[in-house]
Scaffold this active site. Structure first.
Site, short mmCIF file in Angstrom:
data_model
loop_
_atom_site.label_atom_id
_atom_site.label_comp_id
_atom_site.label_asym_id
_atom_site.label_seq_id
_atom_site.Cartn_x
_atom_site.Cartn_y
_atom_site.Cartn_z
N LYS A 1 -15.59 -1.41 1.43
CA LYS A 1 -15.24 -1.87 0.50
C LYS A 1 -15.86 -2.36 -0.03
CE LYS A 1 -10.45 -3.29 2.97
NZ LYS A 1 -9.93 -4.07 3.11
N GLU B 1 0.90 -0.74 0.45
CA GLU B 1 -0.22 0.30 -0.29
C GLU B 1 0.84 1.45 0.05
OE1 GLU B 1 -3.23 -0.41 2.92
OE2 GLU B 1 -3.88 -1.91 1.88
#
Length: 434
Positions: free
Chosen positions: A343, A209
């Site tokens: 999500k 990330e």
């Protein structure tokens, strides 16, 4: 002008070099929407299913040719001539075509890529930005706000090849007045941290990330290094910057032993002990948000953690709720956590995602829109956060274009709307007493 004329799917590559699904939806009048599905590393057991080929001769079994074929041969036929502006109808046609609870027949990766591409095509046909179209679908037309970022600057757990157990150490620039300023502050601290790691002779490689992924002695050392990096800047920890962590505790939990094992530090905790470990960290450092602080199945542990920390700290359910409104409703009824991580690919359609956000807001739960560790250049979550006024966004660090693409989209949206029509509320968005 908004009828679907054709859908084309293809296999593309995500930020980890694994295949994912991209869909292209064409409408009458020449309007086109293009979208792709992300993929997670630490996943909740109740997430919608990601369909993979399991053919070891291609991409180590991770190919998505089956999902692509199902879009081209089944979904495209079912949606032909349907009105792309009727998002709920489109999504429910795909849900019914799949016919399973977890979208295991067609795959959430297939369904989501089409769902988002339909929304983008419909927005184009209305000659409006995606965030504005999402607000209309959400029955909140013209209502926008800019999200406070959770900026991941140290990666651990399943997101990095190092010995740090907590998966994400994040900063939230609470003194910023705009999202653009919050991004600038994040960049400055990210670079200060990089310089500090170099000075200490530590690795400045990054994880999935975009955050740094050094080997450290403990989770506390990660917090200390972040604290030291902030001191190198003009910002003050606690005043300008608050901290957030993602424990991804399901990855630490041994179900047989009923223990949370921090392998990097060689220590284990019971459920209650782990809550008190996190409580001590939050007393020592200005941590305002803790995500997945217990195993997803340990609802008693989550309930205890909420009693201990819920009035002081934002307690975020990710694997706990998996963007599923029905699971969230159970959590709300039991009084578990006080916020939800959203999500898109956990549930698999835009419609169901919006339902989960609405459910959370009605219960006064915080909402954080999130990326996945395996991402693409698709920046839809930036539009989703603004179009639903979700308040917070978690989309990685200040490196890797799969992460910065979302930040850059937020900058564009804020410039387009201006602070009058899309205010930035900063600290007020966090479900915390600090």
């Amino acid at each position: 002008m908004s009828k679907i004329t054709k859908i084309i799917a293809r296999e593309i590559i995500d930020s980890r070099g694994n295949p994912t699904v991209e869909s292209e939806v064409h409408l009458e009048g020449g309007f086109v929407g293009l979208a792709s599905s992300p993929s997670g590393a630490s996943t909740g057991s109740l997430e919608a299913l990601e369909l993979r080929d399991e053919n070891k001769d291609r991409f180590m079994g991770k190919g998505v040719e089956k999902a692509v074929s199902l879009i081209n041969e089944k979904i495209s036929i079912a949606l032909k001539n349907k009105n792309a502006r009727n998002q709920s109808d489109i999504d429910h046609i795909m849900i019914d075509l799949d016919g399973t609870i977890n979208k295991s027949k067609l795959g959430a990766n297939a369904i989501l890529s089409v769902s988002l591409a339909v929304a983008k095509a419909a927005a184009a046909s209305k000659r409006m930005p995606l965030y504005a179209h999402i607000a209309e679908i959400n029955e909140t037309p013209g209502v926008f706000s800019m999200p406070l970022p959770m900026i991941n600057i140290i990666n651990g757990g399943k997101h990095a090849n190092n010995n740090i157990d907590i998966q994400e150490f994040m900063i939230q620039p609470i003194s910023a007045k705009t999202v653009k300023e919050s991004i600038r502050i994040g960049c400055e601290i990210f670079h200060a941290l990089g310089e500090l790691l170099k000075e200490k002779g530590m690795s400045t490689t990054v994880g999935d990330e975009g955050g740094y992924a050094p080997n450290l002695k403990s989770n506390e050392e990660a917090l200390n290094i972040i604290q030291d990096a902030i001191q190198k800047t003009k910002y003050k920890l606690g005043q300008d910057i608050r901290l957030a962590i993602d424990c991804a505790a399901s990855e630490l939990y041994n179900k047989n032993e009923k223990k949370y094992n921090l392998k990097g530090e060689n220590i284990s905790f019971s459920s209650k002990e782990f809550t008190h470990y996190l409580e001590k960290l939050s007393q020592k450092y200005p941590i305002v948000s803790i995500e997945d602080g217990q195993d997803e199945s340990d609802w008693e542990g989550f309930l205890y953690q909420t009693h201990v920390l819920g009035n002081k700290i934002q307690l975020v359910g990710d694997d706990l709720f998996v963007t599923n409104k029905n699971i969230l409703k159970k959590g709300i009824k039991k009084g578990i956590a006080n916020s939800i991580l959203i999500k898109l690919n956990q549930i698999g359609t835009l419609t169901e995602t919006l339902e989960a956000i609405k459910t959370a807001k009605q219960a006064n739960y915080g909402v954080i829109i999130s990326h996945r560790s395996g991402e693409t250049e698709d920046a839809s979550i930036a539009d989703l956060s603004v179009g639903t006024s979700s308040g917070q966004i978690k989309t990685g660090s200040m490196s890797r274009s799969d992460r910065t693409s979302k930040y850059n989209q937020l900058i564009r949206i804020e410039e387009n709307l201006g602070t009058k029509y899309a205010p930035f509320h900063g600290l007020r968005e966090i479900k915390s007493a600090f």
